[in-house]
Design a protein around this motif. Sequence first.
Motif, PDB file in Angstrom:
ATOM      1  N   SER A  20       0.845  -1.192   0.000  1.00 44.93           N
ATOM      2  CA  SER A  20       0.000   0.000   0.000  1.00 44.93           C
ATOM      3  C   SER A  20       0.878   1.239   0.000  1.00 44.93           C
ATOM      4  O   SER A  20       1.988   1.219   0.552  1.00 44.93           O
ATOM      5  N   SER A  52      -4.835   8.593 -12.390  1.00 44.38           N
ATOM      6  CA  SER A  52      -5.894   8.942 -11.455  1.00 44.38           C
ATOM      7  C   SER A  52      -7.271   8.921 -12.091  1.00 44.38           C
ATOM      8  O   SER A  52      -8.257   8.633 -11.432  1.00 44.38           O
ATOM      9  N   ARG A  71      -6.180   1.627  -7.226  1.00 49.42           N
ATOM     10  CA  ARG A  71      -6.104   2.844  -6.432  1.00 49.42           C
ATOM     11  C   ARG A  71      -7.466   3.227  -5.899  1.00 49.42           C
ATOM     12  O   ARG A  71      -8.501   2.910  -6.480  1.00 49.42           O
ATOM     13  N   ASN A  73      -8.940   6.742  -5.082  1.00 50.67           N
ATOM     14  CA  ASN A  73      -8.678   8.179  -5.185  1.00 50.67           C
ATOM     15  C   ASN A  73      -9.178   8.945  -3.950  1.00 50.67           C
ATOM     16  O   ASN A  73      -8.586   9.954  -3.568  1.00 50.67           O
ATOM     17  N   ASN A  76      -6.425   8.661  -1.682  1.00 47.65           N
ATOM     18  CA  ASN A  76      -5.094   8.951  -2.242  1.00 47.65           C
ATOM     19  C   ASN A  76      -4.138   7.793  -1.987  1.00 47.65           C
ATOM     20  O   ASN A  76      -2.982   7.997  -1.581  1.00 47.65           O
ATOM     21  N   THR A  77      -4.615   6.606  -2.218  1.00 49.53           N
ATOM     22  CA  THR A  77      -3.838   5.408  -1.918  1.00 49.53           C
ATOM     23  C   THR A  77      -3.817   4.470  -3.122  1.00 49.53           C
ATOM     24  O   THR A  77      -4.833   4.318  -3.804  1.00 49.53           O
ATOM     25  N   ILE A  78      -2.654   3.891  -3.364  1.00 49.30           N
ATOM     26  CA  ILE A  78      -2.570   2.845  -4.374  1.00 49.30           C
ATOM     27  C   ILE A  78      -2.131   1.548  -3.706  1.00 49.30           C
ATOM     28  O   ILE A  78      -1.553   1.552  -2.607  1.00 49.30           O
ATOM     29  N   TYR A  79      -2.419   0.468  -4.399  1.00 54.90           N
ATOM     30  CA  TYR A  79      -2.112  -0.859  -3.883  1.00 54.90           C
ATOM     31  C   TYR A  79      -1.416  -1.673  -4.979  1.00 54.90           C
ATOM     32  O   TYR A  79      -1.626  -1.432  -6.169  1.00 54.90           O
ATOM     33  N   CYS A  95       7.142   3.526  -4.056  1.00 54.60           N
ATOM     34  CA  CYS A  95       5.944   4.183  -4.572  1.00 54.60           C
ATOM     35  C   CYS A  95       6.365   5.500  -5.230  1.00 54.60           C
ATOM     36  O   CYS A  95       7.279   6.187  -4.744  1.00 54.60           O
TER      37      CYS A  95
END
Length: 119
Positions: A20, A52, A71, A73, A76-79, A95
Amino acid sequence: VQLVESGGGLVQAGGSLRLSCAASGSTFSINVMGWYRQAPGKQRDLVAAIPSGGGSTFYADSVKGRFTISRDNAKNTIYLQMNSLKPDDTAVYYCNLKFTAWGTSYDYWGQGTQVTVSS
């Protein structure tokens, strides 16, 4: 902008991990976030990226079919879901956030998280 990664660790070959990355600060609404990795003595390479606004994701050939980037939005997190891990996946995973605002390009990095896959 601050990027904070989590989820790395030690796993046996064939196992799974989920990374994450939470972004904070002025990240700008239109951006591209991604994961890079760097093994000892090697260059840092792009693993996967996601814009995004939706659209196509990118995967390095070496991880296609095994890794999935996503992600949230709102957070504001991506995996990065990593399945069928191989010893060659061992690296520090970073990241990355890129965006352009008012003609200026911005490029931010997290501190990195170690992924070790044992055979």
